[in-house]
Design an enzyme around this catalytic site. Sequence first.
Site, PDB file in Angstrom:
ATOM      1  N   SER A   1       6.159   2.420 -10.805  1.00  0.00           N
ATOM      2  CA  SER A   1       5.827   2.112 -12.278  1.00  0.00           C
ATOM      3  C   SER A   1       5.656   3.751 -13.041  1.00  0.00           C
ATOM      4  O   SER A   1       5.457   3.829 -14.224  1.00  0.00           O
ATOM      5  CB  SER A   1       4.537   1.583 -12.424  1.00  0.00           C
ATOM      6  OG  SER A   1       3.492   2.336 -12.021  1.00  0.00           O
TER       7      SER A   1
ATOM      8  N   ARG B   1      10.398  15.852 -20.815  1.00  0.00           N
ATOM      9  CA  ARG B   1      10.876  15.331 -19.810  1.00  0.00           C
ATOM     10  C   ARG B   1      12.291  14.402 -20.277  1.00  0.00           C
ATOM     11  O   ARG B   1      12.248  14.129 -21.621  1.00  0.00           O
ATOM     12  CB  ARG B   1      10.278  14.096 -18.914  1.00  0.00           C
ATOM     13  CG  ARG B   1       9.804  12.796 -19.806  1.00  0.00           C
ATOM     14  CD  ARG B   1       9.196  11.774 -18.929  1.00  0.00           C
ATOM     15  NE  ARG B   1       8.845  10.587 -19.812  1.00  0.00           N
ATOM     16  CZ  ARG B   1       7.463  10.075 -19.527  1.00  0.00           C
ATOM     17  NH1 ARG B   1       6.747  10.337 -18.543  1.00  0.00           N
ATOM     18  NH2 ARG B   1       7.194   8.978 -20.141  1.00  0.00           N
ATOM     19  N   PRO B   2      13.368  14.200 -19.607  1.00  0.00           N
ATOM     20  CA  PRO B   2      14.548  13.720 -20.133  1.00  0.00           C
ATOM     21  C   PRO B   2      14.196  12.375 -20.680  1.00  0.00           C
ATOM     22  O   PRO B   2      13.592  11.403 -19.971  1.00  0.00           O
ATOM     23  CB  PRO B   2      15.684  13.730 -18.905  1.00  0.00           C
ATOM     24  CG  PRO B   2      14.942  14.572 -17.955  1.00  0.00           C
ATOM     25  CD  PRO B   2      13.549  14.603 -18.033  1.00  0.00           C
ATOM     26  N   GLY B   3      15.016  12.035 -21.780  1.00  0.00           N
ATOM     27  CA  GLY B   3      14.785  10.626 -22.405  1.00  0.00           C
ATOM     28  C   GLY B   3      13.726  10.217 -22.902  1.00  0.00           C
ATOM     29  O   GLY B   3      13.183   8.891 -22.753  1.00  0.00           O
TER      30      GLY B   3
ATOM     31  N   LYS C   1      -0.785   9.677 -13.986  1.00  0.00           N
ATOM     32  CA  LYS C   1      -0.572   9.315 -15.373  1.00  0.00           C
ATOM     33  C   LYS C   1      -1.543  10.180 -16.124  1.00  0.00           C
ATOM     34  O   LYS C   1      -2.615  10.755 -15.739  1.00  0.00           O
ATOM     35  CB  LYS C   1      -0.869   7.620 -15.486  1.00  0.00           C
ATOM     36  CG  LYS C   1      -0.187   6.860 -14.636  1.00  0.00           C
ATOM     37  CD  LYS C   1       1.476   6.889 -14.983  1.00  0.00           C
ATOM     38  CE  LYS C   1       2.139   5.917 -14.073  1.00  0.00           C
ATOM     39  NZ  LYS C   1       1.759   4.573 -14.199  1.00  0.00           N
TER      40      LYS C   1
ATOM     41  N   ILE D   1       7.102  -6.624  -0.698  1.00  0.00           N
ATOM     42  CA  ILE D   1       7.744  -8.032  -1.598  1.00  0.00           C
ATOM     43  C   ILE D   1       9.175  -7.987  -1.105  1.00  0.00           C
ATOM     44  O   ILE D   1       9.915  -9.062  -1.499  1.00  0.00           O
ATOM     45  CB  ILE D   1       7.500  -7.997  -2.761  1.00  0.00           C
ATOM     46  CG1 ILE D   1       8.141  -6.859  -3.601  1.00  0.00           C
ATOM     47  CG2 ILE D   1       5.986  -8.304  -3.269  1.00  0.00           C
ATOM     48  CD1 ILE D   1       8.010  -6.777  -5.202  1.00  0.00           C
TER      49      ILE D   1
ATOM     50  N   ILE E   1       0.999  19.298 -21.705  1.00  0.00           N
ATOM     51  CA  ILE E   1       1.574  18.495 -22.815  1.00  0.00           C
ATOM     52  C   ILE E   1       3.001  18.468 -22.825  1.00  0.00           C
ATOM     53  O   ILE E   1       3.611  19.718 -23.014  1.00  0.00           O
ATOM     54  CB  ILE E   1       0.896  18.794 -24.080  1.00  0.00           C
ATOM     55  CG1 ILE E   1      -0.601  18.875 -23.991  1.00  0.00           C
ATOM     56  CG2 ILE E   1       1.426  17.873 -25.156  1.00  0.00           C
ATOM     57  CD1 ILE E   1      -1.397  17.613 -23.713  1.00  0.00           C
TER      58      ILE E   1
ATOM     59  N   LEU F   1       0.730  -1.175   0.063  1.00  0.00           N
ATOM     60  CA  LEU F   1      -0.046  -0.079  -0.082  1.00  0.00           C
ATOM     61  C   LEU F   1       0.868   1.245  -0.021  1.00  0.00           C
ATOM     62  O   LEU F   1       0.840   1.981   0.820  1.00  0.00           O
ATOM     63  CB  LEU F   1      -0.915   0.121   1.358  1.00  0.00           C
ATOM     64  CG  LEU F   1      -2.030  -1.012   1.344  1.00  0.00           C
ATOM     65  CD1 LEU F   1      -2.869  -0.834   2.304  1.00  0.00           C
ATOM     66  CD2 LEU F   1      -2.816  -1.129  -0.119  1.00  0.00           C
TER      67      LEU F   1
ATOM     68  N   LYS G   1      12.698  -2.259 -14.901  1.00  0.00           N
ATOM     69  CA  LYS G   1      11.525  -3.611 -15.419  1.00  0.00           C
ATOM     70  C   LYS G   1      12.444  -4.449 -16.288  1.00  0.00           C
ATOM     71  O   LYS G   1      12.214  -5.642 -16.103  1.00  0.00           O
ATOM     72  CB  LYS G   1      10.650  -2.701 -15.962  1.00  0.00           C
ATOM     73  CG  LYS G   1       9.560  -2.025 -14.941  1.00  0.00           C
ATOM     74  CD  LYS G   1       8.726  -3.118 -13.936  1.00  0.00           C
ATOM     75  CE  LYS G   1       7.975  -4.084 -14.430  1.00  0.00           C
ATOM     76  NZ  LYS G   1       7.422  -4.802 -13.446  1.00  0.00           N
TER      77      LYS G   1
ATOM     78  N   THR H   1       6.310  -4.322 -18.868  1.00  0.00           N
ATOM     79  CA  THR H   1       5.700  -3.123 -19.774  1.00  0.00           C
ATOM     80  C   THR H   1       6.706  -3.232 -20.993  1.00  0.00           C
ATOM     81  O   THR H   1       7.705  -3.770 -21.094  1.00  0.00           O
ATOM     82  CB  THR H   1       6.121  -1.891 -19.101  1.00  0.00           C
ATOM     83  OG1 THR H   1       6.093  -0.744 -19.930  1.00  0.00           O
ATOM     84  CG2 THR H   1       7.804  -2.039 -18.305  1.00  0.00           C
ATOM     85  N   ASP H   2       6.127  -2.751 -21.924  1.00  0.00           N
ATOM     86  CA  ASP H   2       6.664  -2.545 -23.276  1.00  0.00           C
ATOM     87  C   ASP H   2       7.889  -1.434 -23.336  1.00  0.00           C
ATOM     88  O   ASP H   2       8.730  -1.279 -24.112  1.00  0.00           O
ATOM     89  CB  ASP H   2       5.859  -2.045 -24.483  1.00  0.00           C
ATOM     90  CG  ASP H   2       4.919  -0.796 -24.347  1.00  0.00           C
ATOM     91  OD1 ASP H   2       5.345   0.002 -23.128  1.00  0.00           O
ATOM     92  OD2 ASP H   2       4.253  -0.221 -25.027  1.00  0.00           O
ATOM     93  N   GLU H   3       8.064  -0.697 -22.276  1.00  0.00           N
ATOM     94  CA  GLU H   3       9.193   0.482 -22.195  1.00  0.00           C
ATOM     95  C   GLU H   3      10.568  -0.151 -22.041  1.00  0.00           C
ATOM     96  O   GLU H   3      11.261   0.545 -22.398  1.00  0.00           O
ATOM     97  CB  GLU H   3       8.714   1.429 -21.029  1.00  0.00           C
ATOM     98  CG  GLU H   3       7.515   1.979 -21.134  1.00  0.00           C
ATOM     99  CD  GLU H   3       7.158   3.207 -20.120  1.00  0.00           C
ATOM    100  OE1 GLU H   3       8.264   3.960 -19.815  1.00  0.00           O
ATOM    101  OE2 GLU H   3       6.110   3.222 -19.748  1.00  0.00           O
TER     102      GLU H   3
ATOM    103  N   TYR I   1      13.035   3.656 -14.765  1.00  0.00           N
ATOM    104  CA  TYR I   1      11.859   2.950 -14.471  1.00  0.00           C
ATOM    105  C   TYR I   1      11.925   1.500 -15.429  1.00  0.00           C
ATOM    106  O   TYR I   1      11.940   0.343 -15.109  1.00  0.00           O
ATOM    107  CB  TYR I   1      10.451   3.584 -14.743  1.00  0.00           C
ATOM    108  CG  TYR I   1       9.410   2.719 -15.084  1.00  0.00           C
ATOM    109  CD1 TYR I   1       9.138   1.712 -14.135  1.00  0.00           C
ATOM    110  CD2 TYR I   1       8.963   2.599 -16.196  1.00  0.00           C
ATOM    111  CE1 TYR I   1       7.847   0.740 -14.363  1.00  0.00           C
ATOM    112  CE2 TYR I   1       7.752   1.872 -16.498  1.00  0.00           C
ATOM    113  CZ  TYR I   1       7.409   0.902 -15.617  1.00  0.00           C
ATOM    114  OH  TYR I   1       6.366  -0.111 -16.006  1.00  0.00           O
TER     115      TYR I   1
END
Length: 360
Positions: free
Chosen positions: A84, A299-301, A208, A59, A225, A34, A173, A133-135, A169
């Site tokens: 995330s 944002r960077p990157g 998000k 965890i 944006i 939490l 992952k 994730t696809d990232e 992030y």
Amino acid sequence: MKILVTGGAGFIGSALVRFIIEHTQDEVVNVDKLTYAGNLASLQSVSNNPRYHFELVDICNRAELDRVFAEHQPDFIMHLAAESHVDRSITGPSDFIQTNIVGTFTLLETAREYWQTLVLAKQNQFRFHHISTDEVFGDLPHPDDVCADQVAYLPKFTEQTSYAPSSPYAASKASSDHLVRAWCRTYGLPTIVSNCSNNYGPYHFPEKLIPLVILNAIEGKDLPIYGKGDQIRDWLYVEDHARALYKVVTEGKVGETYNIGGHNEQRNIDVVKAICGILDALLPKETSYAEQITYVTDRPGHDRRYAIDTTKISNELNWQPQETFATGLRKTIEWYLTHQTWCQHVQDGRYQGERLGLNS
């Protein structure tokens, strides 16, 4: 089956828990510490079900994980617990290393030692499903960078795409994905990995893009944006994702990876304008919500384009998304408009829509 879900109070995790309880006869053990993004209010509809159990556990705490495994004797592990948010990983990467890498390692070791104690039939049945994730793949060629007649041939991420993470992030992952595969190869632990595109839908924490824009819009705030807003994402409705995850853990093959996407590539600016258009119809005011759009420093990157090829999960597991972006987005906006109490609760003292991720 008894399914242990880590991070079950988070956005995707809570959708998965609700799906399992509402659409199957399986039991769920929700293991969640939490953090700011975890919210038991997202599980109110299933919280009194006798097949649902909650454990307030980090965890990274091996002793507590050992206790949970011994007490509940799970058949499947579905590992979603993770930090995330890319912007937060830029500002404070250490939490991402601890939870996403060390936490996954701790869970893998707990699961491996538990799995080794099972009788052969239970060992063969056991699954460790790692949700990623696809990232981890980095970004893809952008339509603005190719000739018009080449746009239809732009590549998408497949299960064979090389990893090239751009943010702390994504790197954390990617590391956890590699650990899971190594535990399968080295120790024989029956693992499966899935990599998903951007999720959206009800109960999404408002840091998000989609929930932030919805809430900022109705509160009369700016709709920020990044850059030109030309970043492209493949949007996946969270309840479609929950169905896919259950398919993967129950029907997927050990050692395999499955990419899960929504077949909905959208530029960020177009997503924001679509939200404004729906709000103009559902909650009209004197001027369009689109007038609240502002452009801020990128944002960077920042990866420019993600897109998922879902051929494998479609062919092998017979899964397809049910929601189009238009239907899913409208459902999402309608949910936020009718659940303002939930929104106020999750924002209270945790996050007020401020800009994160400015530190490079």
